[in-house]
Design an enzyme around this catalytic site. Structure first.
Site, PDB file in Angstrom:
ATOM      1  N   GLY A  41       2.453   8.032   5.194  1.00  0.00           N
ATOM      2  CA  GLY A  41       3.650   7.785   4.378  1.00  0.00           C
ATOM      3  C   GLY A  41       4.929   7.931   5.178  1.00  0.00           C
ATOM      4  O   GLY A  41       5.250   7.092   6.019  1.00  0.00           O
ATOM      5  N   LYS A  51      -6.741   4.711   6.937  1.00  0.00           N
ATOM      6  CA  LYS A  51      -5.749   5.459   7.720  1.00  0.00           C
ATOM      7  C   LYS A  51      -6.413   6.177   8.883  1.00  0.00           C
ATOM      8  O   LYS A  51      -5.832   6.270   9.978  1.00  0.00           O
ATOM      9  CB  LYS A  51      -5.026   6.455   6.817  1.00  0.00           C
ATOM     10  N   LYS A  86      -2.256  -0.900   5.217  1.00  0.00           N
ATOM     11  CA  LYS A  86      -3.399  -0.255   5.870  1.00  0.00           C
ATOM     12  C   LYS A  86      -4.630  -1.144   5.877  1.00  0.00           C
ATOM     13  O   LYS A  86      -5.352  -1.236   6.861  1.00  0.00           O
ATOM     14  CB  LYS A  86      -3.756   1.025   5.111  1.00  0.00           C
ATOM     15  N   GLY A 108       4.835   7.487  -1.731  1.00  0.00           N
ATOM     16  CA  GLY A 108       6.058   7.441  -2.546  1.00  0.00           C
ATOM     17  C   GLY A 108       7.060   6.466  -1.938  1.00  0.00           C
ATOM     18  O   GLY A 108       7.005   6.142  -0.750  1.00  0.00           O
TER      19      GLY A 108
HETATM   20  N1  HSE Z   1      -1.908   5.439  -2.185  1.00  0.00           N
HETATM   21  C1  HSE Z   1      -1.503   5.967  -0.924  1.00  0.00           C
HETATM   22  C2  HSE Z   1      -1.592   7.478  -0.962  1.00  0.00           C
HETATM   23  C3  HSE Z   1      -0.101   5.516  -0.625  1.00  0.00           C
HETATM   24  O1  HSE Z   1      -1.669   8.016  -2.075  1.00  0.00           O
HETATM   25  O2  HSE Z   1      -1.613   8.116   0.081  1.00  0.00           O
HETATM   26  C4  HSE Z   1       0.393   5.854   0.736  1.00  0.00           C
HETATM   27  O3  HSE Z   1      -0.368   5.260   1.739  1.00  0.00           O
END
Ligand code: HSE
Length: 385
Positions: A123, A194, A94, A291
């Site tokens: 994710g 994001k 990202k 995950g």
């Molecule tokens: N650290 C990020 C989250 C991982 O907890 O969403 C996934 O992008």
């Protein structure tokens, strides 16, 4: 591609996500890990380990580079180098995409290769691909939701158990949800990236992430959560954006949702991301936002798409746009160690630990909170939805 038609992949990184990608791909017949580069090689990995990125650029049998090392360096140099060498690139990074968006999209176009990053937002949810499909047909006018698994896990755990912030964070780290530097999850930097990537694809623009206002959850306490429970509200870290005439409203902040709002029910590491199309209304996408296997799933889906012939990025529209949050006005929960002149003029209700303000604009309250932290570093704010 090799003679037998398999996609041949160089895998950069064998960490949480990288090992998941390796594990998925070794079960497939249509693609293979030709080699990997990683400082740490987990037990059971049998592919060749390469020490020099130049060997990957020079290997003409490798058509695709999957980058899952994270961070800006050397990911930026390696991804740019791979695109310049004419390789397709699939990344979950990202930070890299949000920061070097226009340059990397341009490079992929120039070299007629694919650049995909579906795992970078949501994710395991096919969010960016669905957003692209919508934007191809329909003006997207809003994008919002829960886009960080770690903070959702922490807030959900604190609400359910009344437990402490630090023990919930430790558990999120143990489960492999958090970034290498969890500060990026907690202070909103990760969810902001994001939102920027989603807004760029959905609205066909290029946003500077530094213009997107951000408040995180690093200062929230179990006492705040107890107040929210008494108010009948659920705290979530929300990314919000909408298209304006001549700009984009975009900001990240903790928000106190009513129980009837779908975001209130999102458990553990799950995300709920919504778009609103001009004619189709709201569509929401739900699934695990962090995950090993959920994230690796989207990386492998990108490999499948590229193998089927998809090229370039999700969009080639690269219109720079500015953020303007001045029309977004709400009441806020504020917890700080005193009441200054500005806050005094905005008080609507006084609670046990904190106050509710009269409606104020996003730039006004975000600016005030940052200033306030110079004397009260633990000051916390959350909007009322
Ligand atoms: N650290 C990020 C989250 C991982 O907890 O969403 C996934 O992008």
């Amino acid at each position: 591609m090799s003679n037998n038609g398999k996609m041949r992949i160089a895998l950069l990184g064998l960490g949480t996500v990288g090992y998941g990608v390796y594990d998925f791909i070794r079960r497939r017949g249509d693609m293979e890990i030709a080699c990997a580069m990683s400082l740490v090689v987990p037990d059971g990995v049998t592919c060749p380990i390469v020490k020099n990125i130049e060997d990957i650029y020079a290997d003409e049998t490798i058509d695709t580079v999957v980058e899952v090392i994270g961070g800006l360096h050397p990911a930026y140099e390696w991804v740019s180098g791979a695109l310049k060498a004419g390789k397709h690139v699939i990344t979950a990074n990202k930070l890299l995409i949000a920061k070097h968006y226009a340059e990397l999209v341009g490079l992929a176009k120039e070299k007629s290769v694919a650049l995909r990053c579906t795992a970078a937002a949501g994710g395991g949810i096919p969010w960016l691909t669905s957003l692209k499909r919508c934007a191809d047909q329909e003006p997207v006018i809003r994008i919002s939701g829960i886009m960080n698994g770690t903070t959702n896990f922490i807030l959900d755990t604190m609400h359910r158990t009344g437990g402490s912030f630090s023990s919930a964070l430790e558990e999120a780290q143990r489960l492999g949800y958090a970034e290498a530097n969890p500060a990026d999850d907690l202070n909103g930097a990760d969810i902001r990236r994001k939102l920027v990537i989603s807004a760029n694809i959905g609205y066909g623009c290029v946003l500077d992430e530094n213009e997107v206002a951000v408040e995180g959850i690093e200062h929230i306490t179990d006492a705040d959560i107890a107040v929210f429970r008494r108010l009948g509200r659920v705290c979530k870290l929300i990314a919000a954006s909408r298209k304006l005439d001549g700009g984009i409203a975009a900001y990240i902040e903790p928000a106190l949702m009513l129980p009837s709002m779908p975001e209130s029910a999102i458990p553990e590491n799950y995300n709920l991301i919504s778009l609103t199309g001009k004619h189709i209304g709201k569509q929401s996408f739900y699934g695990q936002g962090a995950g090993r296997y959920p994230t690796a799933y989207n990386v492998v889906q990108d490999c499948v798409d590229v193998r089927s012939g998809i090229r370039g990025f999700y969009t080639e529209q690269l219109e720079p746009a500015h953020v303007d949050n001045s029309t977004i006005i709400r009441a806020y929960y504020v917890r700080t160690d005193g009441v200054d002149k500005w806050l005094q003029s905005k008080v609507d209700k006084i609670l046990d630990c904190g106050i509710i303000t009269k409606p104020v604009s996003v730039p006004e309250i975000h600016r005030w909170a940052k200033e306030r932290r110079k004397t009260d570093p633990d000051c916390f704010i959350a909007s009322l939805r």
